[in-house]
Scaffold this motif. Structure first.
Motif, PDB file in Angstrom:
ATOM      1  N   ASP A 246       3.073  42.791 -37.801  1.00 42.86           N
ATOM      2  CA  ASP A 246       2.723  43.321 -36.484  1.00 42.86           C
ATOM      3  C   ASP A 246       1.203  43.413 -36.329  1.00 42.86           C
ATOM      4  O   ASP A 246       0.631  43.014 -35.305  1.00 42.86           O
ATOM      5  CB  ASP A 246       3.364  44.697 -36.318  1.00 42.86           C
ATOM      6  N   MET A 247       0.537  43.927 -37.360  1.00 38.80           N
ATOM      7  CA  MET A 247      -0.916  44.081 -37.298  1.00 38.80           C
ATOM      8  C   MET A 247      -1.638  42.739 -37.179  1.00 38.80           C
ATOM      9  O   MET A 247      -2.630  42.615 -36.450  1.00 38.80           O
ATOM     10  CB  MET A 247      -1.415  44.806 -38.554  1.00 38.80           C
ATOM     11  N   LEU A 248      -1.133  41.738 -37.892  1.00 34.97           N
ATOM     12  CA  LEU A 248      -1.861  40.473 -37.991  1.00 34.97           C
ATOM     13  C   LEU A 248      -1.464  39.441 -36.932  1.00 34.97           C
ATOM     14  O   LEU A 248      -2.190  38.474 -36.709  1.00 34.97           O
ATOM     15  CB  LEU A 248      -1.677  39.865 -39.382  1.00 34.97           C
ATOM     16  N   THR A 249      -0.298  39.657 -36.290  1.00 29.33           N
ATOM     17  CA  THR A 249       0.154  38.680 -35.295  1.00 29.33           C
ATOM     18  C   THR A 249       0.381  39.278 -33.914  1.00 29.33           C
ATOM     19  O   THR A 249       0.520  38.542 -32.935  1.00 29.33           O
ATOM     20  CB  THR A 249       1.476  38.016 -35.736  1.00 29.33           C
ATOM     21  N   GLY A 250       0.473  40.607 -33.828  1.00 27.55           N
ATOM     22  CA  GLY A 250       0.695  41.248 -32.541  1.00 27.55           C
ATOM     23  C   GLY A 250       2.136  41.628 -32.263  1.00 27.55           C
ATOM     24  O   GLY A 250       2.440  42.189 -31.199  1.00 27.55           O
ATOM     25  N   SER A 251       3.042  41.347 -33.201  1.00 27.93           N
ATOM     26  CA  SER A 251       4.440  41.733 -33.008  1.00 27.93           C
ATOM     27  C   SER A 251       5.140  41.792 -34.358  1.00 27.93           C
ATOM     28  O   SER A 251       4.700  41.147 -35.322  1.00 27.93           O
ATOM     29  CB  SER A 251       5.174  40.745 -32.094  1.00 27.93           C
ATOM     30  N   PRO A 252       6.249  42.547 -34.469  1.00 30.60           N
ATOM     31  CA  PRO A 252       7.035  42.539 -35.706  1.00 30.60           C
ATOM     32  C   PRO A 252       7.577  41.135 -35.960  1.00 30.60           C
ATOM     33  O   PRO A 252       7.621  40.302 -35.050  1.00 30.60           O
ATOM     34  CB  PRO A 252       8.159  43.542 -35.421  1.00 30.60           C
ATOM     35  N   PRO A 253       8.038  40.841 -37.176  1.00 27.98           N
ATOM     36  CA  PRO A 253       8.448  39.474 -37.523  1.00 27.98           C
ATOM     37  C   PRO A 253       9.703  38.982 -36.834  1.00 27.98           C
ATOM     38  O   PRO A 253       9.874  37.777 -36.620  1.00 27.98           O
ATOM     39  CB  PRO A 253       8.651  39.545 -39.041  1.00 27.98           C
ATOM     40  N   PHE A 254      10.612  39.904 -36.463  1.00 29.76           N
ATOM     41  CA  PHE A 254      11.875  39.494 -35.867  1.00 29.76           C
ATOM     42  C   PHE A 254      12.110  40.292 -34.590  1.00 29.76           C
ATOM     43  O   PHE A 254      12.356  41.503 -34.640  1.00 29.76           O
ATOM     44  CB  PHE A 254      13.036  39.705 -36.852  1.00 29.76           C
ATOM     45  N   THR A 255      12.014  39.625 -33.467  1.00 27.18           N
ATOM     46  CA  THR A 255      12.228  40.272 -32.171  1.00 27.18           C
ATOM     47  C   THR A 255      13.060  39.350 -31.288  1.00 27.18           C
ATOM     48  O   THR A 255      13.047  38.132 -31.442  1.00 27.18           O
ATOM     49  CB  THR A 255      10.906  40.587 -31.460  1.00 27.18           C
TER      50      THR A 255
END
Length: 389
Positions: A246-255
């Motif tokens: 989330d911190m590094l991409t802007g979202s949790p890994p699975f949405t």
């Protein structure tokens, strides 16, 4: 905002149990006494609502409100705190919440850590519970992440390092946190993190112990929670991996667009990382997001120590970090101790009023708020209901 599930109750052997709405089961060897400010507060100081001046509304939830307050009597007069006011009647309405509170009553009695919120005072009236905590005026990490979009890796490394130490401290006491997400991570005035909201935490989870409660926030929940196959402290390391993503991409890994599809992705899909993620960060995320908990980084007997040894943290001095001698990447711009600019204006614009308390509970309901003499800091358990921000 991700949805938070209600917890399922469990007995000490891990099996599910139900609790009657009319009563709370008590340990036979525990004497129950009235909970008063005299037997919970530090230094035997008599504390009550009149000791605090309401300044601003900071948050509001199902159980009550959170205020910024100033102490106006006794030691620490003039100091700013956060005061959470919880309505007993709303808590006892849900027997699961009440029983869970009693089961969790010693969690924050056991823990004192630089990166975990500190409870200073607690007291009750006929219908309300009052918790006086340090005022974390830097606001939620969620707000900072939302503002920035993504964090640079050195920024993420700092926050993840402090979080790892906090989780490791909880695990050393057999406590699993189970609700790690940006909304539950607050920033102090200097910019260091503090874990808050222990409503989904579980104690007595040591090596070889598992629990089966279905709880958490979907986007950060480990697969073994979703499948109810039994889980232990490794679920917190999965959540750390989801938070790092989330911190590094802007979202949790699975949405996905709904809960079912999100769960399907968590259980079946591989994590996809953008090409700008460095080799070390990529490796750590993938090792934290191993679907098999036995293969997950941090799942071994050394717990947090294994994570701290990962190359992603190679520039961290853990002793310096623990002693807050590392400058935070972001320091909240606060003009005074009373500055609430980091909190949602939907709340801070409201008039701070603690409504009159004329509620009286039945005798059986009041038993939920009794405390054994040995639990000198029983009130810490009501951090179980602090999901108010």
């Amino acid at each position: 905002m991700a949805g938070v599930f209600d917890i399922d109750l469990e007995t000490e052997d891990g099996s599910d149990t139900e609790v009657s709405n009319d009563c709370i089961t008590r340990r036979r060897d525990t004497e129950e006494v009235e909970l008063t400010s005299e037997n919970v507060n530090r230094d035997s100081e008599r504390v009550g609502p009149d000791c605090f001046e309401l300044l601003t509304v900071l948050g509001k939830g199902a159980y009550g409100k959170v205020f910024q307050v100033r102490k106006v009597q006794g030691p620490q007069t003039g100091k700013i705190f956060a005061m959470k006011v919880l309505k007993k009647a709303k808590i006892v309405r849900n027997a699961k919440d009440t029983a869970h509170t009693r089961a969790e009553r010693e969690i924050l009695e056991k823990v004192r850590h630089p990166f975990i919120v500190d409870l200073l005072y607690a007291f009750q009236t006929g219908g309300k519970l009052y918790l006086i905590l340090e005022c974390l005026s830097g606001g939620e990490l969620f707000m900072q992440l939302e503002k920035e979009g993504i964090f640079m890796e050195d920024t993420a490394c700092f926050y993840l390092g402090e979080i790892t130490m906090a989780l490791g401290h909880l695990h050393s006491y057999g406590i699993i946190y189970r609700d790690l997400k940006p909304e539950n991570i607050m920033l102090c005035q200097q910019g260091h993190i503090k874990l808050t909201d222990f409503g989904l935490s579980k104690e007595s989870i040591h090596d070889g112990t598992i629990t089966h409660t279905f709880c958490g926030t979907i986007e950060y929940m480990a697969p073994e929670i979703l499948t109810r196959s039994g889980h232990n402290r490794a679920v917190d390391w999965w959540s750390l991996g989801a938070l790092m993503h989330d911190m590094l991409t802007g979202s949790p890994p699975f949405t996905a667009e709904n809960r079912k599809k999100t769960i399907d992705k968590i259980l079946k899909c591989k994590v996809n990382l953008p090409p700008y993620i460095t080799v070390d960060a990529r490796d750590m995320i993938k090792k934290l997001l191993k679907k098999n908990p036995a293969q997950r980084l941090g799942s071994g007997k050394d717990d947090a120590a294994d994570i701290q040894k990962h190359p992603f943290f190679r520039h961290i001095s853990w002793e310096e970090l623990l002693n807050k001698r590392v400058d935070p990447p972001y320091k909240p711009q606060l003009h005074s101790e009373e500055d609430v600019s980091q909190f949602d204006t939907r709340f801070t614009r409201q008039t701070p009023v603690d409504s009159p308390d004329d509620t009286r509970l039945s005798h059986s309901a009041e038993l939920a708020f009794a405390v054994s003499p040995s639990a000198s800091m029983f009130w810490n358990v009501f951090l179980s209901f602090l999901q108010l921000f």
